[in-house]
Motif scaffolding. Structure first.
Motif, PDB file in Angstrom:
ATOM      1  N   ALA A 175       1.138  -1.326   0.086  1.00 16.32           N
ATOM      2  CA  ALA A 175       0.131   0.141   0.056  1.00 16.32           C
ATOM      3  C   ALA A 175       0.908   1.420   0.064  1.00 16.32           C
TER       4      ALA A 175
ATOM      5  N   SER B 183      -0.505   2.100  -5.812  1.00 19.01           N
ATOM      6  CA  SER B 183      -1.783   2.384  -5.910  1.00 19.01           C
ATOM      7  C   SER B 183      -2.570   2.188  -6.983  1.00 19.01           C
ATOM      8  N   GLU B 184      -3.591   1.372  -6.847  1.00 19.17           N
ATOM      9  CA  GLU B 184      -4.412   1.332  -8.203  1.00 19.17           C
ATOM     10  C   GLU B 184      -5.452   2.469  -8.721  1.00 19.17           C
TER      11      GLU B 184
ATOM     12  N   TYR C 240      -2.017   0.218 -12.231  1.00 23.59           N
ATOM     13  CA  TYR C 240      -1.261   0.856 -10.905  1.00 23.59           C
ATOM     14  C   TYR C 240      -0.137   1.765 -11.326  1.00 23.59           C
TER      15      TYR C 240
ATOM     16  N   SER D 192       4.709   4.919  -5.789  1.00 21.53           N
ATOM     17  CA  SER D 192       5.081   6.076  -5.184  1.00 21.53           C
ATOM     18  C   SER D 192       6.059   5.607  -4.039  1.00 21.53           C
TER      19      SER D 192
ATOM     20  N   HIS E  70      -3.998   0.943   3.895  1.00 17.83           N
ATOM     21  CA  HIS E  70      -3.776  -0.023   2.919  1.00 17.83           C
ATOM     22  C   HIS E  70      -5.009  -0.643   2.290  1.00 17.83           C
TER      23      HIS E  70
ATOM     24  N   CYS F 247      -7.429   1.645   1.183  1.00 14.46           N
ATOM     25  CA  CYS F 247      -7.829   2.618   0.148  1.00 14.46           C
ATOM     26  C   CYS F 247      -7.494   2.296  -1.283  1.00 14.46           C
ATOM     27  N   LYS F 248      -8.523   2.849  -2.003  1.00 15.25           N
ATOM     28  CA  LYS F 248      -8.216   2.340  -3.342  1.00 15.25           C
ATOM     29  C   LYS F 248      -7.332   3.754  -4.305  1.00 15.25           C
ATOM     30  N   SER F 249      -7.462   4.941  -3.917  1.00 12.87           N
ATOM     31  CA  SER F 249      -7.022   6.115  -4.527  1.00 12.87           C
ATOM     32  C   SER F 249      -5.529   6.509  -3.907  1.00 12.87           C
ATOM     33  N   LYS F 250      -4.879   7.027  -4.648  1.00 17.71           N
ATOM     34  CA  LYS F 250      -3.694   7.603  -3.926  1.00 17.71           C
ATOM     35  C   LYS F 250      -4.013   8.802  -3.232  1.00 17.71           C
TER      36      LYS F 250
ATOM     37  N   LYS G 272      -4.936   7.789   0.162  1.00 15.50           N
ATOM     38  CA  LYS G 272      -3.488   7.422   0.994  1.00 15.50           C
ATOM     39  C   LYS G 272      -2.890   8.695   1.453  1.00 15.50           C
TER      40      LYS G 272
END
Length: 108
Positions: free
Chosen positions: A50, A54-55, A61, A64, A89, A91-94, A97
């Motif tokens: 994570a 990131s997806e 993906y 980062s 971990h 969370c789907k979006s950057k 995060k």
């Protein structure tokens, strides 16, 4: 600490993709590391990737947080024996995060 060939390859792969701001798919990681799909799934589902992956859309993906750490630090963060999960971990979006990370920084 000795870094495995697969983790070293993953580190180099992620660093180059982050530097070039290039998206990738799971198969690219499997090819770079020699992992089986189950290995990637284990790291992904446990949230250990994570901090670094990131997806951005279904099956795509981006990397980062790899440019400012050493290979040894990277390997320690991915150690399965530590059972460490990256912040956000699940969370789907950057962006999600990043917001969690900023909130954590502001609390300390």
């Amino acid at each position: 600490m000795k870094v495995t060939k697969a983790l070293s390859s993953l580190y180099q792969f992620l660093r180059s993709h982050e530097a070039e701001n290039k998206e990738f798919v799971k198969e690219d990681i499997l090819a770079a590391t020699g992992w089986k799909p189950a290995t990637f799934s284990t790291y992904w589902n446990k949230g250990q990737l994570a901090d670094f992956i990131s997806e951005v859309s279904e099956g795509f993906y981006e990397a980062s947080n790899c440019l400012d750490i050493t290979e040894i630090e990277f390997a320690k963060l991915l150690s399965q024996s530590k059972h460490r999960r990256g912040l956000g971990h699940n969370c789907k979006s950057k962006l999600s995060k990043a917001l969690l990370s900023k909130s954590r920084d502001n609390c300390s």
